[in-house]
Design a protein around this motif. Structure first.
Motif, PDB file in Angstrom:
ATOM      1  N   ALA A 209     -31.001   8.606  -7.588  1.00 39.40           N
ATOM      2  CA  ALA A 209     -30.086   7.698  -6.906  1.00 39.40           C
ATOM      3  C   ALA A 209     -29.595   6.583  -7.828  1.00 39.40           C
ATOM      4  O   ALA A 209     -28.972   5.631  -7.377  1.00 39.40           O
ATOM      5  CB  ALA A 209     -30.758   7.075  -5.678  1.00 39.40           C
ATOM      6  N   ARG A 210     -29.872   6.730  -9.117  1.00 35.39           N
ATOM      7  CA  ARG A 210     -29.432   5.781 -10.150  1.00 35.39           C
ATOM      8  C   ARG A 210     -29.824   4.352  -9.802  1.00 35.39           C
ATOM      9  O   ARG A 210     -29.048   3.418  -9.920  1.00 35.39           O
ATOM     10  CB  ARG A 210     -27.929   5.898 -10.393  1.00 35.39           C
ATOM     11  CG  ARG A 210     -27.508   5.398 -11.783  1.00 35.39           C
ATOM     12  CD  ARG A 210     -26.062   5.635 -12.063  1.00 35.39           C
ATOM     13  NE  ARG A 210     -25.645   4.967 -13.266  1.00 35.39           N
ATOM     14  CZ  ARG A 210     -25.622   5.502 -14.482  1.00 35.39           C
ATOM     15  NH1 ARG A 210     -26.028   6.732 -14.655  1.00 35.39           N
ATOM     16  NH2 ARG A 210     -25.187   4.817 -15.528  1.00 35.39           N
ATOM     17  N   TYR A 564     -27.009  19.566  -9.607  1.00 36.53           N
ATOM     18  CA  TYR A 564     -28.155  20.127  -8.897  1.00 36.53           C
ATOM     19  C   TYR A 564     -28.658  19.300  -7.708  1.00 36.53           C
ATOM     20  O   TYR A 564     -29.675  19.659  -7.116  1.00 36.53           O
ATOM     21  CB  TYR A 564     -29.325  20.330  -9.872  1.00 36.53           C
ATOM     22  CG  TYR A 564     -28.967  21.172 -11.069  1.00 36.53           C
ATOM     23  CD1 TYR A 564     -28.644  22.519 -10.921  1.00 36.53           C
ATOM     24  CD2 TYR A 564     -28.937  20.628 -12.343  1.00 36.53           C
ATOM     25  CE1 TYR A 564     -28.309  23.301 -12.020  1.00 36.53           C
ATOM     26  CE2 TYR A 564     -28.609  21.406 -13.447  1.00 36.53           C
ATOM     27  CZ  TYR A 564     -28.297  22.739 -13.284  1.00 36.53           C
ATOM     28  OH  TYR A 564     -27.959  23.511 -14.369  1.00 36.53           O
ATOM     29  N   SER A 565     -28.024  18.200  -7.344  1.00 33.89           N
ATOM     30  CA  SER A 565     -28.551  17.392  -6.243  1.00 33.89           C
ATOM     31  C   SER A 565     -28.559  18.199  -4.947  1.00 33.89           C
ATOM     32  O   SER A 565     -27.623  18.938  -4.641  1.00 33.89           O
ATOM     33  CB  SER A 565     -27.726  16.123  -6.079  1.00 33.89           C
ATOM     34  OG  SER A 565     -26.374  16.436  -5.819  1.00 33.89           O
ATOM     35  N   ASP A 566     -29.631  18.043  -4.177  1.00 35.96           N
ATOM     36  CA  ASP A 566     -29.804  18.776  -2.925  1.00 35.96           C
ATOM     37  C   ASP A 566     -29.888  17.780  -1.779  1.00 35.96           C
ATOM     38  O   ASP A 566     -30.956  17.326  -1.389  1.00 35.96           O
ATOM     39  CB  ASP A 566     -31.067  19.632  -2.999  1.00 35.96           C
ATOM     40  CG  ASP A 566     -31.228  20.549  -1.783  1.00 35.96           C
ATOM     41  OD1 ASP A 566     -30.451  20.413  -0.819  1.00 35.96           O
ATOM     42  OD2 ASP A 566     -32.139  21.392  -1.804  1.00 35.96           O
ATOM     43  N   ALA A 570     -25.520   9.747  -3.125  1.00 37.57           N
ATOM     44  CA  ALA A 570     -24.765   9.689  -4.373  1.00 37.57           C
ATOM     45  C   ALA A 570     -24.488   8.236  -4.712  1.00 37.57           C
ATOM     46  O   ALA A 570     -24.021   7.465  -3.882  1.00 37.57           O
ATOM     47  CB  ALA A 570     -23.447  10.446  -4.247  1.00 37.57           C
ATOM     48  N   SER A 571     -24.784   7.864  -5.940  1.00 39.77           N
ATOM     49  CA  SER A 571     -24.572   6.481  -6.338  1.00 39.77           C
ATOM     50  C   SER A 571     -23.111   6.176  -6.607  1.00 39.77           C
ATOM     51  O   SER A 571     -22.725   5.014  -6.717  1.00 39.77           O
ATOM     52  CB  SER A 571     -25.415   6.171  -7.582  1.00 39.77           C
ATOM     53  OG  SER A 571     -25.194   7.148  -8.573  1.00 39.77           O
ATOM     54  N   ALA A 577     -24.574   8.667   2.934  1.00 37.76           N
ATOM     55  CA  ALA A 577     -24.521  10.083   3.285  1.00 37.76           C
ATOM     56  C   ALA A 577     -25.192  10.925   2.208  1.00 37.76           C
ATOM     57  O   ALA A 577     -25.423  10.476   1.077  1.00 37.76           O
ATOM     58  CB  ALA A 577     -23.067  10.518   3.470  1.00 37.76           C
ATOM     59  N   GLU A 578     -25.487  12.186   2.558  1.00 34.41           N
ATOM     60  CA  GLU A 578     -26.131  13.104   1.624  1.00 34.41           C
ATOM     61  C   GLU A 578     -25.074  13.887   0.834  1.00 34.41           C
ATOM     62  O   GLU A 578     -23.978  14.160   1.334  1.00 34.41           O
ATOM     63  CB  GLU A 578     -27.042  14.064   2.385  1.00 34.41           C
ATOM     64  CG  GLU A 578     -28.183  13.344   3.078  1.00 34.41           C
ATOM     65  CD  GLU A 578     -29.007  14.261   3.966  1.00 34.41           C
ATOM     66  OE1 GLU A 578     -30.020  13.788   4.494  1.00 34.41           O
ATOM     67  OE2 GLU A 578     -28.636  15.457   4.120  1.00 34.41           O
TER      68      GLU A 578
END
Length: 789
Positions: A209-210, A564-566, A570-571, A577-578
Motif C-alpha cells: 500500500a506504499r 500482481y496485486s490481489d 491502490a496508493s 476500494a480494492e
C-alpha cells in the motif's frame, strides 16, 4: 585570496521481447530540428576557457573543490593536484565561486575573451565543517542545475521530512498518507514513475500500500544534497526514470579537513509534539576518512486549524556511516551502510497502520577521477538493501465490534511484507577532445517482494482467511546506456543519450481467485526489451540568458503492485476500494519536450520552463465487475489497465536581491493532465499554486529572518470515477529565523501556518472510513539548536 591572469590559448502482445519503435530516429531528427532552429547570431558567438588551481591556505592543493560559473550552470571539480578546467564558455564577464567541504567559499570575477584562456586561482580558508542542512538543485534537461541567487536557503531550512522540502520546489509536490515519508509527485508523475536514488542505489517501498515512500527511510539530518530531474533525462542514473530524485548523504571530508569534526542537533515542534536529536562525526587522517551518524525522532497526533485531531504518532531510530580509503591520488573506495527502525506509525489515510519498518542497506563504490586524461572518470557501484514491514489495525474502527457493520465482530488484520533489492552500476566518462565527452556504462537491479495478509476474529482468535498480496514477485531490470556531449565553438552544447533495458518479471504463485479471473501459470511471467533516448541543447542568446531544450522518451516497466496485486488498496487513488493487478500490462512510454530559460543579472535571477508530455500505454485504473474481498471495502473493484494520457504545464521562479540584506523570492506552477482512455482528468494533478518570500540577512551573515506565503487555488479537475474529490484553495503564512550565537552554534525558530488555517493539499489521501481528506497541521511552533565543531 584570488589570483586572476589571462593566457592565450505501439506495443506487441504480452510475453514477446519488444523494442520501442519510435526511438530509432528520435535522437537524429531532434538534433537536426534544434540545430536548424538555432538563432543565427549564436553560430558566430566567440568562446574561451577558464582554468586555475584551488588550494587551501594551510594545506596545499584541494581535490574535489567545486568551481561554478554563475548564470551558466557550468561547473568543474578540481583534480588531485587542485587544478580545474571550465569551458568553452561564451565570451563575457562572469562571477566564479569555489567551494569545498570544510572551507569557506571564495568568489572572483573574470573576463573571458574569444579564443583565450583566463586564469583564476582560489585560496580557501579552513572553517568548521558546515553540516547545517540540505542543498537542493533542480536540474534542467541538460542535467545542469537551475541558477539561483539564494542557494543557501534550502540548506538552512532543516525540514522535518524530505517531502516537506520537495514541496517547496516548483512542479514538485508530495502525497501525505501519514506522519512520515511524504511521497513525492513530480509534474503529475508519482510512485515508480519517479526514480529515487540514495548515494546511487535504487530505492523501492516495502509496503504494497506504499506506506513507505523510498525517502521515508532517511532522516533529513543525514542528507547533504538533493537533485531533482523533472523529465526523461536521467537515463544514465537508472531504468524507467520518467522523472528522478537523487539524494546523497554526507560527503566524506577532503584531505585537509582534520581527524574530528561533527554536529549535534536537537529540536522540537509544538502541535506535532515532535522531538528529534541527531549527532554525527566525520574526519580524515592520511588515506582514511569516515562519517558516522545517529538520529532519533518521535511524534504524536496533531490538530488541524479547525481543532480536529489527526493520528500522527511515530518513533524512529537510525544509524548510518561511511568509510573511505584513498587507494591512490584520484582513486577512492567508499563503503557505506545504514540501519533504521520505525515503530507505531499512524496512517490516517490508510485502512491499516504500520507496526514497524526495519531497513538495512549497504554499498561499496570505487571511483577513479582523472579530469585531465582521456578516461576522466570510472565509477563502480554494488549495493543491497532489505526492508521488512508489518501492519495492523489496532487503532482502526475495524478492531472494535459494531452491530451496524458487516461483520459485526472485531477483526484482527495483519500484513507482513518485505522487499530485497540487489543492484550495481558501472560507468566510464571519456573525452576524445576538448569539445567531446562520452559516458558509457550499464546498471542492473533485482527486486524480490512478498506480502501476506491474515484476518482473524479479534474476540475468538479464529482465522478467517489468508491472502497473498505480493506472491514472491521478482522483477529484474538490466540496462546499457551511452551519452555523448558536444560543445561547439559558439558555446552551444548538444547531448544525446540512448538506453536499452532488458526486463524479466514473474511470480511464484497466486491465489485461486487471481488464477481464475486474471492470470496463472506462464501468463504471470513477462520479458521486455525497452529502448529509451533523449536529446538536449543549451545555448546563450545573450550574456545574461541561457536556454535549454530537451526531447526525450523513456519506458517504465509495470511494478509488482500493478502486475500482481490481489484486491488490495491502490496508493495511486484516494479511495479505499480494492484493486487487482494485470501481469500482461505493457510498460509505459513517456515522451516529453521541455523549454527552459534562465536569466542571471547582478541582483535578479529568473527561470521559466514549460513542458508537454504524452504517455502511451499509460497505467491507469478502471472499474470492473469482480467481487470484493473484504466486507468493509467499497463495492467497486478496480483493475490496472493500459491507456493514454497527456500532460502539459509550466513553472516560473524569480529571486531579487532588493538590497544587500533583503531578498525577495517568487515561484509558481501549473499542471494540466488528461486520462484520454477514461476521458477525465489524470490522477494526482495538483492545482495552480505559488509561493512568495522575503528574507532579511543583516550584514550578509549567517543569521536571517524570513516570511513565506503559500497559496493554492481550488482543484476541481479531479478523477471522480476513481474516487478523487474536489478540494478548496487556501493561503498560509510562515515565519522562520536563524541566529548564530557562538562558534558553530546555530539557533533556528519557526512558526508555520501562523493564522492557524484549516487546509488540505489536493494530493493528500482520504480517511478510508470517513472519506474526509487528511488535513495539514494547524499552527506549528518549532525550535532547533545545532552545534558544528
Amino acid at each position: 585570496m584570488v589570483d586572476t591572469r589571462r593566457r592565450s590559448a505501439a506495443r506487441p502482445p504480452h510475453g514477446k521481447v519488444v523494442c520501442g519503435n519510435m526511438m530509432g530516429g528520435l535522437v537524429w531528427v531532434a538534433m537536426m530540428a534544434v540545430t536548424a532552429a538555432m538563432p543565427r547570431p549564436l553560430v558566430a558567438q566567440a568562446t574561451g576557457w577558464i582554468q586555475g588551481r584551488v588550494v587551501a591556505a594551510d594545506a596545499g592543493a584541494l581535490a574535489d573543490a567545486t568551481v561554478v560559473v554563475d548564470g551558466l550552470g557550468a561547473q568543474a571539480l578540481s583534480g588531485s593536484a587542485g587544478f580545474y578546467l571550465l569551458g568553452p564558455v561564451p565570451a563575457g564577464r562572469y562571477r566564479l565561486r569555489a567551494t569545498a567541504l570544510g572551507f569557506g567559499d571564495a568568489d572572483a570575477s573574470v573576463v573571458v575573451t574569444a579564443n583565450d584562456t583566463a586564469r583564476v586561482d582560489f585560496t580557501l580558508e579552513t572553517e568548521a565543517l558546515r553540516l547545517s542542512g540540505i542543498s537542493v538543485s533542480v536540474l534542467r534537461p541538460t542535467l545542469k542545475p537551475q541558477t539561483d541567487l539564494e542557494g543557501r536557503r534550502a540548506r538552512e531550512s532543516n525540514p522535518r521530512d524530505v517531502g516537506d522540502l520537495l514541496r517547496t520546489l516548483p512542479g514538485v509536490s508530495a502525497v501525505k498518507r501519514g506522519s512520515l515519508g511524504l511521497d513525492p509527485v513530480v509534474r503529475g508523475l508519482r510512485e515508480t514513475e519517479v526514480g529515487v536514488y540514495l548515494d546511487g542505489t535504487r530505492q523501492f517501498p516495502a509496503g504494497p500500500a506504499r506506506m513507505d515512500s523510498p525517502l521515508s527511510h532517511l532522516d533529513p539530518s543525514t542528507l547533504d544534497n538533493i537533485e531533482v530531474v523533472k523529465g526523461p533525462y536521467a537515463l544514465t542514473w537508472g531504468a524507467g526514470n520518467m522523472s528522478a530524485i537523487r539524494v546523497r548523504t554526507q560527503t566524506l571530508p577532503p584531505s585537509a579537513a582534520g581527524p574530528i569534526h561533527g554536529r549535534v542537533l536537537t529540536g522540537y515542534d509544538a502541535n506535532l509534539d515532535a522531538k528529534e536529536t541527531s549527532a554525527s562525526l566525520l574526519g580524515r587522517g592520511g588515506r582514511l576518512s569516515y562519517w558516522a551518524s545517529g538520529a532519533w525522532r518521535e511524534g504524536s497526533n496533531y490538530t488541524t486549524g479547525s481543532g480536529e485531531e489527526i493520528p500522527a504518532g511515530y518513533r524512529s531510530w537510525e544509524g548510518r556511516g561511511k568509510l573511505g580509503w584513498a587507494l591512490a591520488p584520484g582513486s577512492d573506495l567508499v563503503v557505506s551502510g545504514g540501519y533504521q527502525k520505525q515503530n507505531d506509525i499512524d496512517y490516517p489515510g490508510l485502512i491499516l497502520d504500520a507496526k514497524y519498518f526495519r531497513t538495512l542497506n549497504g554499498s561499496a563504490e570505487w571511483t577513479l577521477d582523472r579530469p585531465s586524461e582521456r578516461l576522466k572518470n570510472l565509477d563502480v557501484l554494488a549495493y543491497a538493501s532489505d526492508v521488512n514491514h508489518a501492519m495492523d489495525n489496532d487503532d482502526k474502527p475495524t478492531a472494535m465490534a459494531n452491530p451496524n457493520r458487516m461483520p459485526p465482530f472485531p477483526l484482527d488484520v495483519g500484513v507482513d511484507a518485505g522487499i530485497r533489492v540487489y543492484g550495481g552500476r558501472l560507468a566510464a566518462t571519456l573525452s576524445s577532445s576538448s569539445s567531446w565527452e562520452f559516458e558509457l556504462g550499464g546498471d542492473v537491479y533485482h527486486t524480490l517482494r512478498q506480502a501476506t495478509r491474515t484476518i482473524h476474529r479479534r474476540d475468538t482468535g479464529m482465522l478467517i482467511f489468508t491472502d497473498l498480496m505480493w506472491p514472491d514477485a521478482v522483477i529484474t531490470d538490466g540496462g546499457l546506456f551511452a551519452r555523448a556531449t558536444h560543445t561547439l565553438a559558439s558555446g552551444i552544447s548538444l547531448a544525446g543519450t540512448v538506453r536499452l533495458d532488458g526486463v524479466s518479471a514473474g511470480a511464484d504463485s497466486v491465489s485461486a481467485f487471481f488464477a481464475e479471473n486474471v492470470a496463472s501459470g506462464d501468463a504471470l511471467d513477462a520479458t521486455e526489451a525497452n529502448l529509451s533516448g533523449a536529446v538536449t541543447m543549451s545555448f546563450q542568446p545573450a550574456s545574461a540568458w541561457s536556454v535549454a531544450l530537451g526531447l526525450g522518451s523513456v519506458v517504465r516497466t509495470a511494478d509488482a503492485t500493478e502486475r500482481y496485486s490481489d484486491r488490495i488498496p491502490a496508493s495511486k487513488a484516494q479511495t479505499s476500494a480494492e484493486f487487482v493487478g494485470d501481469p500482461s500490462l505493457a510498460p509505459e512510454r513517456s515522451t516529453q519536450a521541455d523549454l527552459w530559460m534562465d536569466g542571471r543579472f547582478s541582483r535578479l535571477s529568473l527561470s521559466v520552463n514549460a513542458f508537454a508530455r504524452r504517455i502511451d500505454d499509460y497505467i491507469t485504473l478502471r472499474a470492473t465487475g469482480l467481487p470484493k474481498r473484504l466486507p468493509l471495502s467499497p463495492p467497486i473493484v478496480y483493475q490496472y489497465i493500459n491507456g493514454k494520457a497527456f500532460f502539459w504545464g509550466s513553472e516560473a521562479s524569480a529571486v531579487w536581491a532588493v538590497s544587500d540584506p533583503v531578498t525577495v523570492s517568487l515561484q509558481g506552477g501549473y499542471l494540466w493532465g488528461s486520462d484520454r482512455t477514461l476521458d477525465e482528468p489524470a490522477l494526482g494533478v495538483p492545482p495552480l499554486h505559488g509561493q512568495a518570500s522575503v528574507r532579511w540577512r543583516p550584514g550578509g551573515g549567517a543569521s536571517w529572518l524570513e516570511g513565506i506565503a503559500h497559496a493554492s487555488s481550488d482543484q476541481n479537475r479531479v478523477a471522480t470515477a476513481r474516487g478523487e474529490k474536489p478540494t478548496g484553495g487556501y493561503g498560509t503564512f510562515d515565519v522562520h529565523a536563524g541566529l548564530i550565537v557562538g562558534e558553530g552554534v546555530l539557533l533556528r525558530f519557526g512558526v508555520d501556518n501562523v493564522a492557524d488555517r484549516w487546509y488540505v493539499n489536493a494530493l493528500n489521501a482520504r480517511n478510508p472510513f470517513t472519506g474526509a481528506p487528511i488535513a495539514e497541521p494547524g499552527r506549528v511552533f518549532s525550535a532547533r539548536v545545532s552545534w558544528a565543531f
